[in-house]
Design a protein around this motif. Structure first.
Motif, PDB file in Angstrom:
ATOM      1  N   SER A  26       0.834  -1.213   0.000  1.00  0.00           N
ATOM      2  CA  SER A  26       0.000   0.000   0.000  1.00  0.00           C
ATOM      3  C   SER A  26       0.863   1.256   0.000  1.00  0.00           C
ATOM      4  N   ASP A  49      -7.666  -3.919  -2.080  1.00  0.00           N
ATOM      5  CA  ASP A  49      -7.415  -4.887  -1.014  1.00  0.00           C
ATOM      6  C   ASP A  49      -8.722  -4.974  -0.230  1.00  0.00           C
ATOM      7  N   ASN A  54      -6.953  -0.051   3.463  1.00  0.00           N
ATOM      8  CA  ASN A  54      -6.452   0.942   4.414  1.00  0.00           C
ATOM      9  C   ASN A  54      -5.761   2.136   3.769  1.00  0.00           C
TER      10      ASN A  54
HETATM   11 MG   LIG Z   1      -2.021  -2.948   2.047  1.00  0.00          MG
END
Ligand SMILES: [Mg+2]
Ligand SMILES: Nc1ncnc2c1ncn2[C@@H]1O[C@H](COP(=O)(O)OP(=O)(O)O)[C@@H](O)[C@H]1O
Length: 275
Positions: A26, A49, A54
């Motif tokens: 990420s 995801d 997140n």
């Molecule tokens: Mg991630």
């Protein structure tokens, strides 16, 4: 959604995936998107995801709508895409814990993307942050994008899990091109050696040649940027990890320029490095 020019340009899709979770996907997806956005590319980053979304937290934003809303009738891409910086970097948040999205097969993927289709052509790059492992959604998305960036760390478990993902994508989806980024290295040699281990196994057992894209140093500025909910490149543009990620962004821009030689603008590459 940000204002986009009507000039038709090719859209390049790429995904960031891994075998093991927590390897830095990420952060890499976010910072590559941010680097390319700063170099004047029109960027859409999609958090896919769907198990552990997140990216919104990494950005310190609380989007009202997400990918799940797009499945509802009457909801358009413009309703769900959030603009992270004024008139720039667009972001489509994922929905956590939605079973339909966790098990996205190729048909369902195509129906989600048929809704997004008109909007996607307005971007230069679409960056997908995928989940770890070999879930259906990861495989169908990874099989769809032009470029796949496999993030590994020097840990043996990361290597074996990455190999498993490559093997499944190769045997079930016929995918043979993978770009590898080794994250959290202590020096470039460790990155090269880690890649060689993975490449050796892919060659020996799958007859596959995978490509080395580069490495990112382990850097305390990364967790610090996460705590500040700011992209690393904005928080600490001169640190080692930022410089490494900027080099990777240049490689991605070159890759696109190879597909469309008229896009090989030296000025744009320079802008990525100097901001
Ligand atoms: Mg991630
Ligand atoms: N190059 C790096 N140096 C130091 N820490 C890193 C680096 N890359 C990632 N991390 C740390 O690893 C953790 C997981 O990163 P994340 O991007 O969320 O991984 P993933 O998306 O693969 O689960 C984060 O807390 C981040 O601070």
């Amino acid at each position: 959604m940000s204002k986009q020019s009507a000039n038709p340009r090719c859209t390049m899709s790429l995904c960031i995936l891994s075998g093991k979770g927590g390897v830095g996907k990420s952060n890499l997806a976010l910072n590559l998107s941010y680097a390319l956005y700063r170099a004047n590319y029109r960027m859409l980053m999609m958090d896919f995801d769907v198990g552990l979304a997140n990216v919104d937290v990494l950005l310190g934003i609380s989007p009202e709508k997400n990918l799940q809303d797009l499945l509802q009738p009457g909801v358009t891409p413009a309703d769900v895409v959030a603009c992270v910086e004024p008139e720039g970097f667009d972001f489509l948040p994922a929905a956590s814990g939605v079973p339909e999205l966790l098990e996205l097969d190729d048909d369902m993927r195509d129906s989600v993307f048929s809704k997004l289709n008109s909007a996607l052509g307005e971007y230069d790059y679409i960056v997908f942050d995928l989940g770890a492992g070999i879930g259906k959604t990861v495989l169908s998305l990874a099989a769809m994008t032009r470029m796949r960036i496999m993030v590994v760390t020097p840990e043996p478990t990361s290597l074996t899990d990455s190999y498993a993902v490559i093997k499944v994508l190769n045997s079930q989806h016929g995918i043979s091109d993978f770009q590898v980024v080794v994250n959290q290295v202590s020096d470039p040699k460790e990155g090269q050696l880690t890649f060689e281990r993975l490449a050796g196994a892919c060659k020996r057992f799958l007859g596959l040649d995978i490509s080395y894209m580069g490495c990112v140093h382990s850097d305390p500025n990364v967790p610090e940027a996460v705590r500040r909910q700011t992209p690393l490149i904005k928080h600490a543009p001169k640190c080692r990890a930022s410089q490494d990620i900027l080099s990777l962004a240049i490689k991605i821009a070159r890759h696109r320029a190879e597909c469309r030689p008229e896009l090989a603008e030296k000025a744009i590459l320079k802008k990525i490095t100097h901001g």
